[in-house]
Scaffold this active site. Structure first.
Site, short mmCIF file in Angstrom:
data_model
loop_
_atom_site.label_atom_id
_atom_site.label_comp_id
_atom_site.label_asym_id
_atom_site.label_seq_id
_atom_site.Cartn_x
_atom_site.Cartn_y
_atom_site.Cartn_z
CB VAL A 9 -0.86 0.05 1.38
CG1 VAL A 9 -2.08 -1.13 1.25
CG2 VAL A 9 -0.17 0.09 2.48
CB SER A 10 1.75 3.68 -2.27
OG SER A 10 0.62 3.62 -3.20
#
Length: 212
Positions: A9-10
């Site tokens: 996840v960014s």
């Protein structure tokens, strides 16, 4: 033989648990989850991520690596292609939740190898192209918002969809869901879904211009 799920996840809007639930709903029985938080798939290769690098030591021949889609491995064409091919050389099977793709090095038939490698290249190129389109749309939106003329009349019509709805539409399009199914899942009009489908970069840009 283990089934290892890798998630990345960014942004704060994305969650590891959401990706895992998608995988389990698709029928995957996961033995272990490995996840990287707040890491860009564009600028950081899998082998350079804190948890991603562990996969290269953890995975053994006969293991299965599950990812939501190839863009979780990365959004750089060369890195994604090299990563998948290295895992295949180790005897690891790579499977995606979206589209149900399977990549392995079992086949020795040249034609099957060529088709497999072409598909890997296409998916890797798509991941990079999507990332570049989103980045460009965000850059344009930020530039407009900072400009002296960046008031409402230059931002165009306010989007009729939220960031969450746009994410859902993208995910369902990647799964080749029908327009009617997407409409029912998001509550958006068919016309809005068609607009997003036809130009996802513009949709992202519209949200960025309105600060969404």
């Amino acid at each position: 033989m283990a089934v290892i799920f890798y998630a990345r996840v960014s942004t704060a809007e994305q969650t590891i648990e959401h990706q895992r639930r998608q995988a389990e709903a698709a029928g995957f029985q996961i033995d272990r989850v490995v996840a990287d938080h707040g890491v860009s798939g564009v600028t950081t290769a899998l082998a350079d991520r804190p948890e991603g690098r562990r996969l290269f030591d953890m995975l053994r021949s006969g293991d299965t690596l599950v990812v939501r889609w190839v863009d979780r491995l990365g959004r750089n064409y060369t890195d994604v292609c090299d990563t998948i091919r290295q895992f295949m050389r180790q005897g690891v099977v790579i499977r995606t939740v979206i589209n149900g793709l399977t990549f392995d090095g079992a086949t020795e038939d040249p034609m099957q190898q060529a088709v497999r490698d072409a598909l890997i290249a296409f998916m890797a190129a798509t991941a990079q192209a999507n990332a570049e389109a989103i980045k460009e749309a965000q850059r344009c939106g930020i530039a407009l918002a900072r400009s002296a003329d960046g008031d409402a009349k230059y931002r165009g019509r306010k989007p009729s969809f939220s960031k969450d709805q746009l994410t859902t539409v993208r995910e369902m399009l990647e799964r080749s869901s029908g327009i009617g199914e997407i409409v029912r899942a998001t509550g958006l009009s068919r016309q809005t879904v068609y607009r997003i489908r036809d130009d996802q970069g513009a949709a992202q840009g519209a949200l960025a211009r309105w600060g969404a």
